[in-house]
Motif scaffolding. Structure first.
Motif, short mmCIF file in Angstrom:
data_model
loop_
_atom_site.label_atom_id
_atom_site.label_comp_id
_atom_site.label_asym_id
_atom_site.label_seq_id
_atom_site.Cartn_x
_atom_site.Cartn_y
_atom_site.Cartn_z
N ARG A 199 0.83 -1.26 -0.06
CA ARG A 199 0.00 0.17 -0.01
C ARG A 199 0.86 1.12 0.09
NH1 ARG A 199 -2.86 -2.40 4.00
NH2 ARG A 199 -2.33 -0.98 5.62
N ARG A 200 1.96 1.27 0.72
CA ARG A 200 2.87 2.48 0.81
C ARG A 200 3.52 2.69 -0.22
NH1 ARG A 200 4.13 3.96 6.59
NH2 ARG A 200 2.01 3.92 6.51
N PHE A 201 4.28 1.47 -0.91
CA PHE A 201 5.27 1.59 -1.79
C PHE A 201 4.97 1.10 -3.38
CE2 PHE A 201 7.43 1.70 2.24
CZ PHE A 201 8.03 2.89 2.22
N GLY A 202 3.69 0.42 -3.37
CA GLY A 202 3.44 -0.14 -4.63
C GLY A 202 4.06 -1.32 -4.91
N SER A 203 4.53 -1.62 -6.28
CA SER A 203 4.99 -2.60 -6.65
C SER A 203 6.74 -2.87 -5.95
CB SER A 203 5.39 -2.71 -8.23
OG SER A 203 6.11 -1.71 -8.62
N ALA A 204 7.22 -1.48 -5.74
CA ALA A 204 8.61 -1.57 -4.85
C ALA A 204 8.39 -2.14 -3.52
CB ALA A 204 9.14 -0.15 -4.64
N GLY A 205 7.36 -2.04 -3.03
CA GLY A 205 7.10 -2.71 -1.59
C GLY A 205 7.14 -4.19 -1.73
N ASP A 206 6.42 -4.64 -2.81
CA ASP A 206 6.57 -6.32 -3.09
C ASP A 206 8.03 -6.75 -3.28
OD1 ASP A 206 3.87 -6.09 -2.97
OD2 ASP A 206 3.67 -5.87 -5.07
N SER A 207 8.78 -6.04 -4.00
CA SER A 207 10.04 -6.33 -4.07
C SER A 207 10.96 -6.28 -2.93
CB SER A 207 10.80 -5.39 -5.19
OG SER A 207 10.37 -5.79 -6.40
N ILE A 208 10.54 -5.31 -1.87
CA ILE A 208 11.26 -5.25 -0.89
C ILE A 208 10.76 -6.45 0.24
CG2 ILE A 208 11.25 -3.99 1.62
CD1 ILE A 208 10.92 -1.44 -0.34
N LEU A 209 9.73 -6.94 0.09
CA LEU A 209 8.97 -7.80 0.81
C LEU A 209 9.55 -9.12 0.46
CD1 LEU A 209 7.22 -8.97 3.04
CD2 LEU A 209 5.17 -9.06 1.25
N TYR A 210 9.66 -9.56 -0.83
CA TYR A 210 10.37 -10.52 -1.25
C TYR A 210 11.68 -10.75 -0.80
CZ TYR A 210 12.27 -13.86 -4.56
OH TYR A 210 12.91 -14.99 -5.34
N SER A 211 12.64 -9.78 -0.98
CA SER A 211 13.86 -9.72 -0.72
C SER A 211 14.24 -9.78 0.79
CB SER A 211 14.39 -8.19 -1.19
OG SER A 211 16.08 -8.21 -0.76
N MET A 212 13.35 -9.24 1.77
CA MET A 212 13.25 -9.65 3.02
C MET A 212 13.17 -10.99 3.52
SD MET A 212 11.72 -5.80 4.42
CE MET A 212 11.04 -6.74 5.89
N ALA A 213 12.08 -11.52 2.76
CA ALA A 213 11.69 -12.84 3.15
C ALA A 213 12.73 -13.70 2.84
CB ALA A 213 10.17 -13.13 2.44
N LYS A 214 13.44 -13.48 1.36
CA LYS A 214 14.39 -14.31 0.98
C LYS A 214 15.47 -14.40 2.07
CE LYS A 214 17.31 -15.43 -2.91
NZ LYS A 214 17.61 -15.04 -4.43
N ASP A 215 15.98 -13.46 2.52
CA ASP A 215 17.07 -13.24 3.56
C ASP A 215 16.62 -13.76 4.85
OD1 ASP A 215 18.66 -11.50 1.95
OD2 ASP A 215 18.34 -9.69 2.82
N PHE A 216 15.15 -13.82 4.90
CA PHE A 216 14.91 -14.56 6.13
C PHE A 216 14.93 -16.05 6.03
CE2 PHE A 216 11.29 -17.07 8.13
CZ PHE A 216 11.54 -16.79 9.41
N GLY A 217 14.78 -16.63 4.90
CA GLY A 217 14.76 -17.83 4.48
C GLY A 217 16.11 -18.52 4.74
N ILE A 218 17.19 -17.54 4.14
CA ILE A 218 18.35 -17.96 4.26
C ILE A 218 18.99 -18.00 5.65
CG2 ILE A 218 20.85 -17.25 3.82
CD1 ILE A 218 19.68 -16.11 1.14
N TYR A 219 18.66 -17.08 6.51
CA TYR A 219 18.92 -16.96 7.78
C TYR A 219 18.21 -18.09 8.70
CZ TYR A 219 19.05 -15.44 12.78
OH TYR A 219 19.36 -15.57 14.28
#
Length: 152
Positions: A22-42
């Protein structure tokens, strides 16, 4: 690990995740995916030393499945690897009864970006290869999602 957890209801988690979109549009989706990927690695790095079947740690598919089984124990649904082809670059994972994927019938859903990121991170940690989501097929009736990942 201390065993401490932060818990959300599926609805609360959805609302939490949707803020980025809602706040960042499609850029927010990319941020979310990247954060979740880092979480999966960690998370994988934390769980790998705890896996019981040490003799199976040479088979990457078995390792990924053990990590998926581990997250299943936290009520993240049941995961089965349908295809694990590192040579041709395709991995297919079926997810059953994951409460955050219940609304994943549209591909731009924040829960979908989160789950795809976590799974990509797990695969990256185990195989040292980048696999990105390419296709999803979710069925509300059976509460099942099939996620297909392709290697870059």
């Amino acid at each position: 690990m201390t065993g401490e957890r932060v818990c959300f209801t599926p609805e609360g988690f959805e609302r939490f995740l949707s803020v980025l979109n809602r706040r960042f549009g499609s850029a927010g989706d990319s941020i979310l995916y990247s954060m979740a990927k880092d979480f999966g690695i960690y998370d994988s790095q934390q769980m790998l030393p705890l896996l019981e079947d040490k003799e199976d740690l040479v088979d990457e598919q078995k390792i990924v499945q053990m990590l998926l089984d581990s997250i299943s124990s936290h009520n993240w649904g049941k995961y089965e690897i349908e295809k694990f082809d590192l040579i041709n670059g395709e991995i297919i994972i079926n997810i059953h009864n994951n409460p955050i994927l219940e609304l994943c019938d549209t591909k731009d859903n924040p829960q979908c970006f989160f789950m795809k990121g976590v799974l990509s991170g797990i695969v990256k940690e185990v195989t040292d290869l980048d696999f990105n989501p390419s296709t999803q097929n979710c069925k509300m009736k059976g509460n099942t999602c099939q996620l297909i990942f392709k290697r870059n």
